[in-house]
Design a protein around this motif. Structure first.
Motif, PDB file in Angstrom:
ATOM      1  N   ILE A 326       7.969 -40.549 -16.449  1.00 39.97           N
ATOM      2  CA  ILE A 326       6.682 -41.253 -16.430  1.00 39.97           C
ATOM      3  C   ILE A 326       6.096 -41.269 -15.023  1.00 39.97           C
ATOM      4  CG2 ILE A 326       5.601 -43.513 -16.743  1.00 39.97           C
ATOM      5  CD1 ILE A 326       7.493 -43.962 -19.095  1.00 39.97           C
ATOM      6  N   GLU A 327       6.935 -41.476 -14.017  1.00 38.33           N
ATOM      7  CA  GLU A 327       6.445 -41.471 -12.635  1.00 38.33           C
ATOM      8  C   GLU A 327       5.878 -40.102 -12.266  1.00 38.33           C
ATOM      9  OE1 GLU A 327       9.712 -42.675 -10.274  1.00 38.33           O
ATOM     10  OE2 GLU A 327       9.570 -44.803 -10.825  1.00 38.33           O
ATOM     11  N   ASN A 328       6.538 -39.038 -12.731  1.00 36.18           N
ATOM     12  CA  ASN A 328       6.062 -37.682 -12.467  1.00 36.18           C
ATOM     13  C   ASN A 328       4.705 -37.446 -13.107  1.00 36.18           C
ATOM     14  OD1 ASN A 328       5.921 -35.017 -11.719  1.00 36.18           O
ATOM     15  ND2 ASN A 328       7.700 -34.337 -12.889  1.00 36.18           N
ATOM     16  N   ILE A 329       4.592 -37.811 -14.374  1.00 40.65           N
ATOM     17  CA  ILE A 329       3.326 -37.610 -15.085  1.00 40.65           C
ATOM     18  C   ILE A 329       2.221 -38.472 -14.481  1.00 40.65           C
ATOM     19  CG2 ILE A 329       2.191 -37.909 -17.328  1.00 40.65           C
ATOM     20  CD1 ILE A 329       4.874 -37.274 -18.647  1.00 40.65           C
ATOM     21  N   CYS A 335      -3.534 -37.607  -9.188  1.00 45.32           N
ATOM     22  CA  CYS A 335      -4.098 -36.521  -8.390  1.00 45.32           C
ATOM     23  C   CYS A 335      -5.251 -35.842  -9.118  1.00 45.32           C
ATOM     24  CB  CYS A 335      -3.008 -35.492  -8.063  1.00 45.32           C
ATOM     25  SG  CYS A 335      -1.725 -36.126  -6.946  1.00 45.32           S
ATOM     26  N   VAL A 336      -5.103 -35.644 -10.433  1.00 47.73           N
ATOM     27  CA  VAL A 336      -6.189 -35.046 -11.215  1.00 47.73           C
ATOM     28  C   VAL A 336      -7.401 -35.958 -11.213  1.00 47.73           C
ATOM     29  CG1 VAL A 336      -6.858 -34.308 -13.541  1.00 47.73           C
ATOM     30  CG2 VAL A 336      -4.621 -33.678 -12.639  1.00 47.73           C
ATOM     31  N   GLU A 337      -7.140 -37.272 -11.289  1.00 49.94           N
ATOM     32  CA  GLU A 337      -8.248 -38.226 -11.256  1.00 49.94           C
ATOM     33  C   GLU A 337      -9.048 -38.108  -9.959  1.00 49.94           C
ATOM     34  OE1 GLU A 337      -8.894 -43.002 -12.114  1.00 49.94           O
ATOM     35  OE2 GLU A 337      -6.980 -42.272 -11.309  1.00 49.94           O
ATOM     36  N   ARG A 338      -8.379 -37.770  -8.864  1.00 47.01           N
ATOM     37  CA  ARG A 338      -9.057 -37.609  -7.582  1.00 47.01           C
ATOM     38  C   ARG A 338      -9.645 -36.210  -7.405  1.00 47.01           C
ATOM     39  NH1 ARG A 338      -4.514 -40.860  -5.886  1.00 47.01           N
ATOM     40  NH2 ARG A 338      -3.348 -38.959  -5.337  1.00 47.01           N
ATOM     41  N   LEU A 341      -6.778 -30.246  -9.021  1.00 50.32           N
ATOM     42  CA  LEU A 341      -6.357 -29.589 -10.259  1.00 50.32           C
ATOM     43  C   LEU A 341      -5.302 -28.519 -10.017  1.00 50.32           C
ATOM     44  CD1 LEU A 341      -9.847 -29.152 -11.970  1.00 50.32           C
ATOM     45  CD2 LEU A 341      -8.221 -31.020 -12.223  1.00 50.32           C
ATOM     46  N   ASP A 342      -4.657 -28.526  -8.838  1.00 52.89           N
ATOM     47  CA  ASP A 342      -3.684 -27.491  -8.507  1.00 52.89           C
ATOM     48  C   ASP A 342      -2.234 -27.910  -8.769  1.00 52.89           C
ATOM     49  OD1 ASP A 342      -5.683 -25.746  -7.643  1.00 52.89           O
ATOM     50  OD2 ASP A 342      -5.739 -26.698  -5.653  1.00 52.89           O
ATOM     51  N   LEU A 343      -2.018 -29.156  -9.193  1.00 53.52           N
ATOM     52  CA  LEU A 343      -0.653 -29.626  -9.438  1.00 53.52           C
ATOM     53  C   LEU A 343      -0.217 -29.331 -10.866  1.00 53.52           C
ATOM     54  CD1 LEU A 343      -0.728 -33.078  -7.637  1.00 53.52           C
ATOM     55  CD2 LEU A 343       0.147 -30.914  -6.760  1.00 53.52           C
ATOM     56  N   VAL A 344       1.125 -29.218 -11.042  1.00 52.19           N
ATOM     57  CA  VAL A 344       1.716 -28.972 -12.358  1.00 52.19           C
ATOM     58  C   VAL A 344       2.843 -29.985 -12.571  1.00 52.19           C
ATOM     59  CG1 VAL A 344       2.981 -27.347 -13.812  1.00 52.19           C
ATOM     60  CG2 VAL A 344       1.164 -26.524 -12.313  1.00 52.19           C
ATOM     61  N   ILE A 345       2.899 -30.571 -13.737  1.00 57.78           N
ATOM     62  CA  ILE A 345       3.972 -31.511 -14.078  1.00 57.78           C
ATOM     63  C   ILE A 345       5.213 -30.720 -14.441  1.00 57.78           C
ATOM     64  CG2 ILE A 345       4.684 -33.388 -15.600  1.00 57.78           C
ATOM     65  CD1 ILE A 345       1.737 -33.985 -16.075  1.00 57.78           C
ATOM     66  N   ASP A 346       6.334 -31.011 -13.784  1.00 57.34           N
ATOM     67  CA  ASP A 346       7.582 -30.288 -14.013  1.00 57.34           C
ATOM     68  C   ASP A 346       8.623 -31.227 -14.601  1.00 57.34           C
ATOM     69  OD1 ASP A 346       9.590 -28.464 -14.064  1.00 57.34           O
ATOM     70  OD2 ASP A 346      10.068 -28.610 -11.918  1.00 57.34           O
ATOM     71  N   VAL A 359       1.193 -30.117 -22.611  1.00 54.31           N
ATOM     72  CA  VAL A 359      -0.187 -30.276 -23.076  1.00 54.31           C
ATOM     73  C   VAL A 359      -1.113 -30.604 -21.905  1.00 54.31           C
ATOM     74  CG1 VAL A 359      -1.708 -31.665 -24.531  1.00 54.31           C
ATOM     75  CG2 VAL A 359       0.519 -30.957 -25.397  1.00 54.31           C
ATOM     76  N   ILE A 360      -0.651 -31.513 -21.019  1.00 57.35           N
ATOM     77  CA  ILE A 360      -1.487 -31.894 -19.865  1.00 57.35           C
ATOM     78  C   ILE A 360      -1.651 -30.713 -18.911  1.00 57.35           C
ATOM     79  CG2 ILE A 360      -1.622 -33.394 -17.851  1.00 57.35           C
ATOM     80  CD1 ILE A 360      -0.188 -35.534 -19.486  1.00 57.35           C
ATOM     81  N   ASN A 361      -0.564 -29.975 -18.683  1.00 54.99           N
ATOM     82  CA  ASN A 361      -0.669 -28.798 -17.816  1.00 54.99           C
ATOM     83  C   ASN A 361      -1.650 -27.783 -18.379  1.00 54.99           C
ATOM     84  OD1 ASN A 361       1.169 -29.772 -15.948  1.00 54.99           O
ATOM     85  ND2 ASN A 361       2.936 -28.821 -16.954  1.00 54.99           N
ATOM     86  N   HIS A 362      -1.554 -27.593 -19.694  1.00 50.82           N
ATOM     87  CA  HIS A 362      -2.499 -26.680 -20.341  1.00 50.82           C
ATOM     88  C   HIS A 362      -3.927 -27.196 -20.213  1.00 50.82           C
ATOM     89  CE1 HIS A 362      -4.069 -23.788 -23.227  1.00 50.82           C
ATOM     90  NE2 HIS A 362      -4.624 -24.799 -23.888  1.00 50.82           N
ATOM     91  N   MET A 363      -4.077 -28.521 -20.412  1.00 46.72           N
ATOM     92  CA  MET A 363      -5.403 -29.132 -20.305  1.00 46.72           C
ATOM     93  C   MET A 363      -5.962 -28.960 -18.895  1.00 46.72           C
ATOM     94  SD  MET A 363      -6.387 -33.139 -20.592  1.00 46.72           S
ATOM     95  CE  MET A 363      -5.592 -33.399 -19.014  1.00 46.72           C
ATOM     96  N   ILE A 364      -5.112 -29.176 -17.865  1.00 46.96           N
ATOM     97  CA  ILE A 364      -5.567 -29.028 -16.468  1.00 46.96           C
ATOM     98  C   ILE A 364      -5.976 -27.589 -16.191  1.00 46.96           C
ATOM     99  CG2 ILE A 364      -4.841 -29.170 -14.059  1.00 46.96           C
ATOM    100  CD1 ILE A 364      -3.041 -31.517 -14.860  1.00 46.96           C
ATOM    101  N   GLY A 365      -5.157 -26.634 -16.678  1.00 50.89           N
ATOM    102  CA  GLY A 365      -5.503 -25.231 -16.473  1.00 50.89           C
ATOM    103  C   GLY A 365      -6.795 -24.848 -17.149  1.00 50.89           C
TER     104      GLY A 365
END
Length: 580
Positions: A326-329, A335-338, A341-346, A359-365
């Motif tokens: 949860i902390e990672n996500i 960061c996306v809110e700011r 868009l270059d970060l990826v959740i691992d 799903v979020i990574n796909h959404m960000i991409g």
């Protein structure tokens, strides 16, 4: 960060202790108390039932003695024989044949009763009032004939005096050896004594003494030993009339023969036998009653304690793993809110959080590609749709939802947390799909998932009803058109209060005269309402303005209206004509 994690871990432990451990021990104490109460109730009922059974059996047994005594009044010949035995001079004018007939009737009646009685009656003896008080008249099973026996000074005995002084009252006397009877080998008997009196003169003519085998009572009292206790019959002033075999092991007796019971060690139940001066008593050892159930409670407590330790260890492990995910996500969402868009959740471990991360990574991409390739050409044309979509996938909304997950995790609601995570995953799949329109059924299903997540924030203060008739479920409308209106009902329905609200969403197809077939969608709540600045939007809401624009762009003749009254609620209406 380590300090924050340590604080959260301490709070999580505190939550476990306050929310689980303490309630568990309270529940366990309640369970123990209830188990003890159940044992007490069961033993009480069992003891009372068998006590009633034994009491009724003895009452029926004693009633037979009454029937034997009543024959002195029912049969004229029996009473005449008793009169003759008491005062032979009265029947001197009878001839020998008549006297023989009276005597035969007496012996016939009582001999029959001796052999047909359900209890073992040993003898029926008549003690006349006249005479010197030495001669009595005995009738037993050994010979169907009245026999004279010698009982010195029977008129001075306790039982004779009590019977003649209280005529009409029956007396019972404790088991004893009947030394006065011809047969000395009868064993112990208990006696029923009653005075026989003349109804005309109101005087006693004698006393009948019925001797019954004491085993008849002993067998019934021994039934009480099946309850891990003992039974006894009391008479007179607490004296023991009869007792079960283990009486000496269970209680103590005073020197005068009266009962002494230690209330801290034994429980006592007693009940009077109707129509007698006897009282049946049941005594049980408290230790014996409860000892058989104590080891069950000890074993249960040990088993539950082990299970609790294992559950806590597993809980700590699962909670720690979830918190890292949860902390990672949450960090990536911030960061996306700011705008980064270059970060990826691992997330390497296979879990529901990994699915959400994908799903979020796909959404960000997709969002990044969309912004880079299509923003300049399409932003003006799809402005309303983009804002509505943005309202659904806004990272701030996602961040709040994750906070709701954290709260569920703290409360230990793992099943509800898993269900909510799966719901959020399905929502993001729907949001990230490339469809510009969606069916009414899909939109309502999305709203259901959205409202289920919103319910987590408001702790049960939000309820909803969603309904659509079959005719309009397949009709198409702009994707994510209804969500801002539902969000408006939540925000302005609850306001800053802790008020609970009900949101109703209904879709149906109608035929309107002069217009034709239309589809109506109504979103209604019973919240606090708001003051409208114009007829359509609450306080100049940009989100609802976009909804209105998208509705009108989608269908030229479509209608959108939002009305609200303070204290009553808000109603949002969509009307689409001729949709396919």
């Amino acid at each position: 960060m380590k300090r924050a994690v340590g604080t959260f871990s301490a709070k999580l432990n505190q939550m476990f202790i306050v929310g689980i451990l303490i309630p568990f021990f309270i529940a366990f104490l309640v369970f123990v108390a209830y188990s003890i109460w159940t044992v007490v109730e069961r033993e009480e009922k069992s003891a009372q039932n068998i006590l009633n059974s034994v009491s009724q059996s003895l009452e029926l047994q004693f009633a037979e003695n009454e029937k034997i005594k009543d024959m002195f009044y029912i049969s004229k010949e029996v009473f005449q024989e008793a009169e003759r035995l008491n005062n032979p001079q009265l029947y001197t004018y009878y001839d020998d044949y008549s006297n023989a007939q009276i005597e035969n009737a007496y012996t016939g009646v009582f001999t029959k009763m001796l052999y047909t009685s359900q209890q073992n009656v040993r003898a029926i003896t008549f003690f006349p009032m006249s005479g010197e008080g030495d001669t009595a008249y005995y009738l037993g099973k050994s010979k169907a004939k009245i026999r004279e026996i010698t009982y010195p000074d029977y008129k001075g005995t306790r039982w004779f005096l009590e019977a003649v002084n209280e005529i009409g009252k029956q007396f019972y006397y404790a088991p004893h050896m009947p030394e006065y009877l011809p047969n000395k080998n009868l064993g112990e008997v208990y006696s029923y004594v009653n005075a026989i009196w003349d109804n005309d003169t109101r005087r006693a003519i004698g006393v009948v003494k019925i001797d019954i085998d004491a085993k008849e009572i002993q067998e019934k009292l021994d039934m009480l030993e099946d309850l891990k206790g003992c039974g006894m019959l009391l008479w007179k002033e607490g004296e023991i009339f009869a007792k079960s075999k283990n009486l000496g092991e269970e209680i103590e007796l005073r020197e005068n023969g009266q009962l002494f019971i230690d209330s801290k060690r034994y429980k006592i139940k007693q009940q009077k036998i109707p129509n007698t001066d006897l009282e049946i008593v049941y005594v049980s050892s408290i230790l014996v009653v409860y000892w058989g159930h104590l080891y069950v409670l000890v074993f249960t407590a040990a088993f539950i304690l082990v299970e609790l330790v294992l559950a806590f260890a597993n809980y700590r492990y699962q909670a720690s793993t979830m918190m890292k995910d949860i902390e990672n996500i949450t960090m990536v969402a911030r960061c996306v809110e700011r705008g980064n868009l270059d970060l990826v959740i691992d997330i390497r471990k296979d879990s529901e959080f990994r699915e959400i991360a994908n799903v979020i990574n796909h959404m960000i991409g997709e969002l990044k590609n969309y912004i880079e390739k299509e923003y300049v050409l399409t932003i003006q044309q799809q402005k309303a749709q983009y804002r509505a979509l943005q309202a659904q996938i806004n990272p701030h909304f996602f961040y709040n939802t994750l906070n709701g997950f954290v709260a569920l995790n703290r409360m230990g609601e793992k099943k509800l947390l898993e269900k909510s995570i799966n719901g959020l995953s399905r929502m993001f799949r729907y949001v990230c799909s490339n469809m510009e329109t969606a069916s009414i059924a899909d939109e309502l299903n999305f709203l259901k998932q959205y409202l289920e997540l919103e319910k987590l924030k408001y702790d049960g203060r939000l309820e909803y009803i969603i309904w659509a008739d079959e005719a309009c479920k397949g009709k198409k409308i702009p994707k994510l058109l209804l969500q801002p209106a539902v969000e408006n009902s939540i925000l302005h329905g609850m306001g800053d209060t802790d008020r609970s609200i009900m949101i109703q969403i209904a879709a149906c197809c109608l035929h309107v005269k002069g217009i034709g077939s239309v589809m109506s969608i109504i979103i209604r709540d019973n919240g606090v309402g708001f003051v409208q600045r114009d007829e359509d939007s609450p306080e100049g809401s940009v989100g609802l303005t976009n909804v209105k624009m998208r509705t009108e762009l989608f269908c030229k003749n479509a209608m959108y209206q939002c009305t609200s009254k303070v204290g009553i609620g808000t109603k949002t209406t969509f009307v689409f004509p001729d949709l396919k």
